[in-house]
Design a protein around this motif. Structure first.
Motif, PDB file in Angstrom:
ATOM      1  N   PHE A  50     -60.103-101.821  16.276  1.00 48.18           N
ATOM      2  CA  PHE A  50     -59.783-102.597  15.076  1.00 48.18           C
ATOM      3  C   PHE A  50     -58.544-103.460  15.304  1.00 48.18           C
ATOM      4  CE2 PHE A  50     -57.497-103.160  11.071  1.00 48.18           C
ATOM      5  CZ  PHE A  50     -58.477-103.771  10.306  1.00 48.18           C
ATOM      6  N   SER A  51     -57.548-102.921  15.987  1.00 49.01           N
ATOM      7  CA  SER A  51     -56.306-103.665  16.205  1.00 49.01           C
ATOM      8  C   SER A  51     -56.527-104.910  17.051  1.00 49.01           C
ATOM      9  CB  SER A  51     -55.270-102.762  16.887  1.00 49.01           C
ATOM     10  OG  SER A  51     -54.920-101.691  16.047  1.00 49.01           O
ATOM     11  N   VAL A  52     -57.358-104.786  18.087  1.00 47.80           N
ATOM     12  CA  VAL A  52     -57.540-105.898  19.030  1.00 47.80           C
ATOM     13  C   VAL A  52     -58.662-106.839  18.598  1.00 47.80           C
ATOM     14  CG1 VAL A  52     -58.095-106.483  21.426  1.00 47.80           C
ATOM     15  CG2 VAL A  52     -56.621-104.530  20.931  1.00 47.80           C
ATOM     16  N   LEU A  53     -59.785-106.282  18.079  1.00 47.16           N
ATOM     17  CA  LEU A  53     -60.947-107.113  17.766  1.00 47.16           C
ATOM     18  C   LEU A  53     -61.044-107.455  16.280  1.00 47.16           C
ATOM     19  CD1 LEU A  53     -61.702-105.725  20.562  1.00 47.16           C
ATOM     20  CD2 LEU A  53     -64.033-106.280  19.962  1.00 47.16           C
ATOM     21  N   GLY A  54     -60.346-106.682  15.421  1.00 44.61           N
ATOM     22  CA  GLY A  54     -60.276-107.041  14.012  1.00 44.61           C
ATOM     23  C   GLY A  54     -61.439-106.591  13.153  1.00 44.61           C
ATOM     24  N   PHE A  55     -62.196-105.585  13.589  1.00 49.15           N
ATOM     25  CA  PHE A  55     -63.275-105.058  12.747  1.00 49.15           C
ATOM     26  C   PHE A  55     -63.465-103.572  13.033  1.00 49.15           C
ATOM     27  CE2 PHE A  55     -65.412-105.774  16.702  1.00 49.15           C
ATOM     28  CZ  PHE A  55     -66.436-104.843  16.745  1.00 49.15           C
ATOM     29  N   ILE A  56     -64.105-102.882  12.067  1.00 46.91           N
ATOM     30  CA  ILE A  56     -64.389-101.454  12.233  1.00 46.91           C
ATOM     31  C   ILE A  56     -65.717-101.294  12.961  1.00 46.91           C
ATOM     32  CG2 ILE A  56     -64.792 -99.268  11.042  1.00 46.91           C
ATOM     33  CD1 ILE A  56     -62.013-100.194  10.651  1.00 46.91           C
ATOM     34  N   ASN A  57     -65.687-100.677  14.127  1.00 53.00           N
ATOM     35  CA  ASN A  57     -66.904-100.473  14.908  1.00 53.00           C
ATOM     36  C   ASN A  57     -67.445 -99.067  14.639  1.00 53.00           C
ATOM     37  OD1 ASN A  57     -68.945-100.288  16.794  1.00 53.00           O
ATOM     38  ND2 ASN A  57     -67.810-101.389  18.368  1.00 53.00           N
ATOM     39  N   PHE A  58     -68.414 -98.988  13.718  1.00 50.32           N
ATOM     40  CA  PHE A  58     -68.947 -97.683  13.334  1.00 50.32           C
ATOM     41  C   PHE A  58     -69.856 -97.081  14.396  1.00 50.32           C
ATOM     42  CE2 PHE A  58     -67.846 -99.592   9.220  1.00 50.32           C
ATOM     43  CZ  PHE A  58     -67.127 -98.551   8.646  1.00 50.32           C
ATOM     44  N   SER A  59     -70.222 -97.856  15.426  1.00 49.06           N
ATOM     45  CA  SER A  59     -71.058 -97.287  16.481  1.00 49.06           C
ATOM     46  C   SER A  59     -70.283 -96.299  17.346  1.00 49.06           C
ATOM     47  CB  SER A  59     -71.639 -98.397  17.361  1.00 49.06           C
ATOM     48  OG  SER A  59     -70.643 -99.022  18.137  1.00 49.06           O
ATOM     49  N   ILE A  60     -69.006 -96.103  17.024  1.00 48.21           N
ATOM     50  CA  ILE A  60     -68.199 -95.145  17.784  1.00 48.21           C
ATOM     51  C   ILE A  60     -68.750 -93.733  17.632  1.00 48.21           C
ATOM     52  CG2 ILE A  60     -66.491 -94.492  16.006  1.00 48.21           C
ATOM     53  CD1 ILE A  60     -64.362 -95.069  18.249  1.00 48.21           C
ATOM     54  N   ALA A  61     -69.455 -93.459  16.522  1.00 48.44           N
ATOM     55  CA  ALA A  61     -70.056 -92.124  16.341  1.00 48.44           C
ATOM     56  C   ALA A  61     -71.138 -91.881  17.383  1.00 48.44           C
ATOM     57  CB  ALA A  61     -70.632 -92.015  14.930  1.00 48.44           C
ATOM     58  N   ALA A  62     -71.986 -92.884  17.613  1.00 45.65           N
ATOM     59  CA  ALA A  62     -73.034 -92.734  18.626  1.00 45.65           C
ATOM     60  C   ALA A  62     -72.424 -92.611  20.018  1.00 45.65           C
ATOM     61  CB  ALA A  62     -73.984 -93.930  18.566  1.00 45.65           C
ATOM     62  N   GLN A  63     -71.296 -93.309  20.253  1.00 47.73           N
ATOM     63  CA  GLN A  63     -70.652 -93.205  21.568  1.00 47.73           C
ATOM     64  C   GLN A  63     -70.098 -91.804  21.802  1.00 47.73           C
ATOM     65  OE1 GLN A  63     -71.150 -95.429  23.638  1.00 47.73           O
ATOM     66  NE2 GLN A  63     -71.749 -97.168  22.345  1.00 47.73           N
ATOM     67  N   MET A  64     -69.674 -91.123  20.725  1.00 46.75           N
ATOM     68  CA  MET A  64     -69.279 -89.712  20.869  1.00 46.75           C
ATOM     69  C   MET A  64     -70.461 -88.889  21.374  1.00 46.75           C
ATOM     70  SD  MET A  64     -66.942 -88.787  17.534  1.00 46.75           S
ATOM     71  CE  MET A  64     -66.758 -87.081  18.083  1.00 46.75           C
ATOM     72  N   SER A  65     -71.624 -89.105  20.784  1.00 45.48           N
ATOM     73  CA  SER A  65     -72.821 -88.357  21.203  1.00 45.48           C
ATOM     74  C   SER A  65     -73.210 -88.722  22.628  1.00 45.48           C
ATOM     75  CB  SER A  65     -73.983 -88.651  20.244  1.00 45.48           C
ATOM     76  OG  SER A  65     -73.643 -88.308  18.922  1.00 45.48           O
ATOM     77  N   ILE A  66     -73.101 -90.005  22.982  1.00 47.91           N
ATOM     78  CA  ILE A  66     -73.431 -90.440  24.341  1.00 47.91           C
ATOM     79  C   ILE A  66     -72.504 -89.780  25.355  1.00 47.91           C
ATOM     80  CG2 ILE A  66     -73.343 -92.446  25.891  1.00 47.91           C
ATOM     81  CD1 ILE A  66     -74.416 -94.115  23.524  1.00 47.91           C
ATOM     82  N   GLY A  67     -71.211 -89.747  25.055  1.00 47.04           N
ATOM     83  CA  GLY A  67     -70.271 -89.064  25.942  1.00 47.04           C
ATOM     84  C   GLY A  67     -70.582 -87.584  26.068  1.00 47.04           C
ATOM     85  N   ALA A  68     -70.953 -86.957  24.933  1.00 48.89           N
ATOM     86  CA  ALA A  68     -71.293 -85.527  24.957  1.00 48.89           C
ATOM     87  C   ALA A  68     -72.523 -85.279  25.822  1.00 48.89           C
ATOM     88  CB  ALA A  68     -71.527 -85.040  23.531  1.00 48.89           C
ATOM     89  N   PHE A  69     -73.555 -86.119  25.675  1.00 51.06           N
ATOM     90  CA  PHE A  69     -74.770 -85.938  26.482  1.00 51.06           C
ATOM     91  C   PHE A  69     -74.498 -86.216  27.956  1.00 51.06           C
ATOM     92  CE2 PHE A  69     -77.420 -85.947  22.618  1.00 51.06           C
ATOM     93  CZ  PHE A  69     -78.341 -84.972  22.975  1.00 51.06           C
ATOM     94  N   ALA A  70     -73.695 -87.231  28.268  1.00 51.19           N
ATOM     95  CA  ALA A  70     -73.379 -87.536  29.671  1.00 51.19           C
ATOM     96  C   ALA A  70     -72.667 -86.356  30.322  1.00 51.19           C
ATOM     97  CB  ALA A  70     -72.521 -88.802  29.746  1.00 51.19           C
ATOM     98  N   GLY A  71     -71.677 -85.790  29.590  1.00 49.10           N
ATOM     99  CA  GLY A  71     -70.972 -84.621  30.114  1.00 49.10           C
ATOM    100  C   GLY A  71     -71.886 -83.418  30.248  1.00 49.10           C
TER     101      GLY A  71
END
Length: 295
Positions: free
Chosen positions: A30-51
């Motif tokens: 948000f600080s650098v790009l100026g918007f709320i990226n709600f896809s961060i929730a899916a990226q949590m799941s992607i990181g969990a599955f990758a690990g």
């Protein structure tokens, strides 16, 4: 009663530390790009599955698992941003930030369902050594919870050092403060936006992996915490990295202590209350401008 309260506070600090990582990622983007990226929730799941994959298939231990979660979530975060969100940001509109945020919700659903298509909706467990809880007085804390707390705090310190000491980190702060002025100084905001997305989504991936190691992993691992993560960022002021950490710890402790009065099924309501209270009392957030990307 006092011991129960202390136990809930300890549990809340551990939960808050794990929430802090995706909250830092959300705040950074948000600080650098100026918007709320709600896809961060899916990226949590992607990181969990990758690990989970490298842990169960290759039997890799904790630290390599977290490194894989960071890299995979970061790369997919940048790729999905380039495909779905960057074209929207290039369209001049007074509602650009809102439109990009809405598209990010759709992106989140698409990524979550892609995980569901690939891995199913069942719960999956990591293969980590089982150890007994550490008992201090009558307060119990699991070894994995201690690891999560220590790793989350270490990552937060390293991130703070990155923005304070390194040239790239300082340039990223300059873009966050004033993109036009940064461009005049020879800084390319487009390149830094990719890096901010990679780091932000990578942090979400580590947070998802830590959460999944302590519980389990499924396609909704991140979605279940999205409101609490957003609440932590709002409490922290949305532009302050230090505020995001403090906000996450406050929301985590509040959510756990609330169990003294409400049933666990209503625990997420605490996030609603936190957002409402902060916006009514201090619309810019409790820790806005204290430290972080923007000062």
């Amino acid at each position: 009663m006092l011991l129960e309260l202390i136990q809930l506070i300890v549990n809340g600090l551990v939960m808050g530390a794990v929430i802090a990582l995706p909250a830092l990622g959300l705040t950074l983007i948000f600080s650098v790009l100026g918007f709320i990226n709600f896809s961060i929730a899916a990226q949590m799941s992607i990181g969990a599955f990758a690990g989970w994959l490298v842990n169960t298939q290759l039997h890799w231990p904790l630290l390599p698992v977290l490194l894989v979660a960071f890299v995979v979530a970061g790369l997919i975060g940048v790729a999905s941003d380039r495909v779905a969100l960057a074209p929207m940001r290039k369209r001049p509109s007074s509602h650009m930030a809102l439109m990009v945020a809405i598209v990010s919700i759709a992106l989140n659903l698409a990524l979550e369902n892609a995980l569901r298509f690939g891995f199913g909706s069942g719960l999956n467990s990591f293969e980590m050594p089982i150890a007994r809880d550490v008992v201090i007085g009558e307060i119990r804390i699991g070894p994995q919870q201690m690891h999560n707390l220590g790793i989350a705090l270490l990552v937060a310190v390293l991130l703070a050092a990155f923005f304070t000491v390194t040239r790239v980190g300082k340039a990223m702060r300059a873009v966050a403060d004033n993109p036009d002025l940064a461009r005049l100084k020879g800084i390319d905001p487009a390149k830094l936006s990719n890096l901010a997305t990679f780091i932000g989504m990578g942090l979400a991936g580590i947070g998802g992996a830590l959460l999944a190691i302590d519980t389990s992993v499924d396609p909704s691992t991140g979605a279940r915490l999205l409101l609490i993560i957003f609440s932590a960022s709002v409490v922290g002021g949305l532009t302050s990295l230090g505020g995001a950490v403090l906000g996450a710890l406050l929301v985590g402790v509040a959510a756990e202590v609330s169990l003294l009065a409400i049933a666990p099924v209503y625990q997420s309501a605490v996030a609603f209350v936190a957002i409402l209270a902060v916006l009514l009392i201090r619309p810019s957030g409790l820790f806005a401008g204290t430290a972080g990307v923007r000062k």
